[in-house]
Design a protein around this motif. Structure first.
Motif, mmCIF file in Angstrom:
data_model
loop_
_atom_site.group_PDB
_atom_site.id
_atom_site.type_symbol
_atom_site.label_atom_id
_atom_site.label_comp_id
_atom_site.label_asym_id
_atom_site.label_seq_id
_atom_site.Cartn_x
_atom_site.Cartn_y
_atom_site.Cartn_z
ATOM 1 N N TYR A 96 67.596 -32.062 -24.858
ATOM 2 C CA TYR A 96 68.922 -31.448 -24.903
ATOM 3 C C TYR A 96 68.840 -30.027 -24.362
ATOM 4 C CZ TYR A 96 67.346 -28.908 -29.085
ATOM 5 O OH TYR A 96 66.650 -28.101 -29.959
ATOM 6 N N GLY A 97 69.999 -29.481 -24.029
ATOM 7 C CA GLY A 97 70.042 -28.109 -23.530
ATOM 8 C C GLY A 97 70.890 -27.999 -22.284
ATOM 9 N N PRO A 98 70.909 -26.820 -21.659
ATOM 10 C CA PRO A 98 71.676 -26.614 -20.427
ATOM 11 C C PRO A 98 71.340 -27.643 -19.355
ATOM 12 C CG PRO A 98 70.933 -24.517 -21.296
ATOM 13 C CD PRO A 98 70.261 -25.582 -22.121
ATOM 14 N N HIS A 99 72.376 -28.096 -18.659
ATOM 15 C CA HIS A 99 72.288 -29.051 -17.551
ATOM 16 C C HIS A 99 71.982 -30.474 -18.015
ATOM 17 C CE1 HIS A 99 72.594 -25.718 -14.731
ATOM 18 N NE2 HIS A 99 71.657 -25.096 -15.427
ATOM 19 N N ASP A 100 72.241 -30.771 -19.275
ATOM 20 C CA ASP A 100 72.130 -32.149 -19.745
ATOM 21 C C ASP A 100 73.301 -32.938 -19.175
ATOM 22 O OD1 ASP A 100 71.887 -34.547 -21.047
ATOM 23 O OD2 ASP A 100 72.489 -33.776 -23.018
ATOM 24 N N ASP A 126 61.567 -26.037 -23.650
ATOM 25 C CA ASP A 126 60.287 -26.371 -24.268
ATOM 26 C C ASP A 126 59.600 -27.502 -23.512
ATOM 27 O OD1 ASP A 126 60.487 -24.456 -26.331
ATOM 28 O OD2 ASP A 126 61.790 -25.787 -27.477
ATOM 29 N N ILE A 127 60.374 -28.438 -23.023
ATOM 30 C CA ILE A 127 59.807 -29.508 -22.205
ATOM 31 C C ILE A 127 59.206 -28.923 -20.923
ATOM 32 C CG2 ILE A 127 60.362 -31.536 -20.816
ATOM 33 C CD1 ILE A 127 60.256 -32.092 -23.812
ATOM 34 N N ALA A 128 59.929 -28.000 -20.297
ATOM 35 C CA ALA A 128 59.408 -27.352 -19.094
ATOM 36 C C ALA A 128 58.104 -26.616 -19.395
ATOM 37 C CB ALA A 128 60.445 -26.387 -18.535
ATOM 38 N N HIS A 129 58.053 -25.973 -20.545
ATOM 39 C CA HIS A 129 56.833 -25.264 -20.953
ATOM 40 C C HIS A 129 55.677 -26.241 -21.121
ATOM 41 C CE1 HIS A 129 54.156 -22.491 -22.945
ATOM 42 N NE2 HIS A 129 54.204 -23.171 -24.077
ATOM 43 N N LEU A 149 52.103 -26.346 -19.044
ATOM 44 C CA LEU A 149 50.815 -26.297 -19.731
ATOM 45 C C LEU A 149 49.875 -27.390 -19.231
ATOM 46 C CD1 LEU A 149 51.619 -25.556 -23.497
ATOM 47 C CD2 LEU A 149 50.391 -24.081 -21.898
ATOM 48 N N VAL A 150 50.352 -28.622 -19.194
ATOM 49 C CA VAL A 150 49.456 -29.722 -18.820
ATOM 50 C C VAL A 150 49.109 -29.686 -17.333
ATOM 51 C CG1 VAL A 150 50.319 -31.170 -20.695
ATOM 52 C CG2 VAL A 150 51.316 -31.401 -18.406
ATOM 53 N N ALA A 151 50.005 -29.089 -16.534
ATOM 54 C CA ALA A 151 49.734 -29.014 -15.098
ATOM 55 C C ALA A 151 48.702 -27.950 -14.749
ATOM 56 C CB ALA A 151 51.029 -28.749 -14.330
ATOM 57 N N THR A 152 48.473 -27.034 -15.657
ATOM 58 C CA THR A 152 47.586 -25.909 -15.352
ATOM 59 C C THR A 152 46.366 -25.827 -16.271
ATOM 60 O OG1 THR A 152 48.931 -24.457 -16.764
ATOM 61 C CG2 THR A 152 49.487 -24.535 -14.420
ATOM 62 N N ASP A 153 46.177 -26.815 -17.112
ATOM 63 C CA ASP A 153 45.060 -26.799 -18.061
ATOM 64 C C ASP A 153 44.187 -28.028 -17.820
ATOM 65 O OD1 ASP A 153 43.367 -26.899 -20.348
ATOM 66 O OD2 ASP A 153 44.838 -25.719 -21.479
ATOM 67 N N ASP A 154 42.937 -27.814 -17.451
ATOM 68 C CA ASP A 154 42.034 -28.925 -17.149
ATOM 69 C C ASP A 154 41.807 -29.837 -18.347
ATOM 70 O OD1 ASP A 154 41.739 -28.216 -14.517
ATOM 71 O OD2 ASP A 154 39.846 -27.127 -14.818
ATOM 72 N N TYR A 163 50.306 -26.126 -27.424
ATOM 73 C CA TYR A 163 51.747 -26.168 -27.200
ATOM 74 C C TYR A 163 52.511 -25.741 -28.445
ATOM 75 C CZ TYR A 163 56.463 -28.021 -26.923
ATOM 76 O OH TYR A 163 57.840 -28.150 -26.967
ATOM 77 N N THR A 164 53.525 -24.903 -28.253
ATOM 78 C CA THR A 164 54.482 -24.550 -29.310
ATOM 79 C C THR A 164 55.845 -24.357 -28.661
ATOM 80 O OG1 THR A 164 54.057 -22.171 -29.096
ATOM 81 C CG2 THR A 164 52.784 -23.374 -30.773
ATOM 82 N N GLU A 165 56.904 -24.491 -29.450
ATOM 83 C CA GLU A 165 58.242 -24.216 -28.948
ATOM 84 C C GLU A 165 58.370 -22.744 -28.618
ATOM 85 O OE1 GLU A 165 58.374 -28.117 -30.628
ATOM 86 O OE2 GLU A 165 57.674 -26.263 -31.538
ATOM 87 N N GLN A 166 59.176 -22.446 -27.601
ATOM 88 C CA GLN A 166 59.316 -21.078 -27.125
ATOM 89 C C GLN A 166 60.492 -20.341 -27.733
ATOM 90 O OE1 GLN A 166 56.752 -19.845 -24.735
ATOM 91 N NE2 GLN A 166 56.098 -21.575 -26.004
ATOM 92 N N ALA A 167 61.330 -21.030 -28.477
ATOM 93 C CA ALA A 167 62.462 -20.400 -29.165
ATOM 94 C C ALA A 167 62.664 -21.132 -30.486
ATOM 95 C CB ALA A 167 63.727 -20.469 -28.310
ATOM 96 N N THR A 168 63.364 -20.495 -31.397
ATOM 97 C CA THR A 168 63.661 -21.152 -32.669
ATOM 98 C C THR A 168 64.655 -22.286 -32.436
ATOM 99 O OG1 THR A 168 65.534 -19.713 -33.166
ATOM 100 C CG2 THR A 168 63.338 -18.971 -33.887
ATOM 101 N N ALA A 169 64.726 -23.194 -33.391
ATOM 102 C CA ALA A 169 65.683 -24.296 -33.291
ATOM 103 C C ALA A 169 67.107 -23.768 -33.219
ATOM 104 C CB ALA A 169 65.516 -25.226 -34.492
#
Length: 228
Positions: A63-67, A104-107, A111-116, A185-191
């Protein structure tokens, strides 16, 4: 969830090792635009590449902007219209569906794209708290400032088109402990902040014809019948 599987109900949160859907092409015959849609086959193709490491992210409802599906707006509109109650079918009200805010999904993807450490791994991404539909709507209302109440009715008291055709006993609850533990991984903003941003975008970009006025007339008759 969508009643196409014949296996037993799973009551525990789903981990990366949980059994996958057995039926292939789950939307075939129901959605022409997804005739060949099957995530399980895609996973097999990605993880089967010997020369190119891959990572699988299994996502929740985002959910979020551009859904483009505007998942928050149907309830938000009722709140904007001053409805004192939001009526749900009772089993659907208790159904839980894993969710995550789009940023958070983008984050997680970054993470997975840049962490071996993420190479050749499968991760679930979802908020740790898997809310029921009732609690989800109450979260929207709390952030928006709605003073109404979510009420429920049995399916026998509602029009057929108001009863979601899902297996409400099968919750879609994802265990995201692995991605949190292995790559931090953690969420970048509060719920609350994530919902505030979502509501702001939905108010600025309302969909067309999301809810017809006569739905309220039908609903008011049902509420009166239920003694509300």
């Amino acid at each position: 969830m969508n009643k196409i599987e014949s296996g037993p109900i799973t009551t525990e949160p789903l981990t990366e090792q949980s059994p996958l859907c057995e039926k292939r092409y789950p939307f075939r015959g129901a959605r022409p635009d997804r005739e060949y849609y099957d995530k399980v086959l895609v996973e097999g193709a990605v993880m089967g590449q010997q020369s190119l490491p891959g990572t699988i992210l299994r996502l929740p409802m985002v959910y979020g902007p551009h859904d483009y599906q505007h998942r928050v707006y149907p309830y938000l509109q009722q709140m904007r219209d001053g409805r004192p109650f939001i009526l749900l079918e009772e089993s659907f009200a208790s159904w839980r569906w894993a969710r995550s805010y789009v940023e958070d999904i983008a984050h997680a993807i970054c993470l997975v794209a840049t962490d071996d450490r993420a190479k050749n791994q499968i991760y679930h991404v979802a908020e740790e708290q898997c809310l029921s539909m009732r609690a989800w709507i109450e979260r929207i209302g709390s952030v928006y400032g709605w003073n109404g109440k979510v009420i429920t009715a049995p399916s026998t008291e509602l029009p057929n088109e108001w009863v979601p055709q899902i297996e409400s006993k099968q919750h879609v609850q994802l265990d995201s402990a692995k991605i949190r533990r292995e790559i931090g991984y953690t969420e970048q903003a509060t719920a609350e902040e994530s919902m505030r941003r979502t509501i702001a975008w939905e108010l600025d970009h309302p969909p067309e014809n999301m809810l017809q006025e006569n739905n309220y007339i039908i609903e008011d008759k049902l509420l009166a019948k239920l003694g509300v």
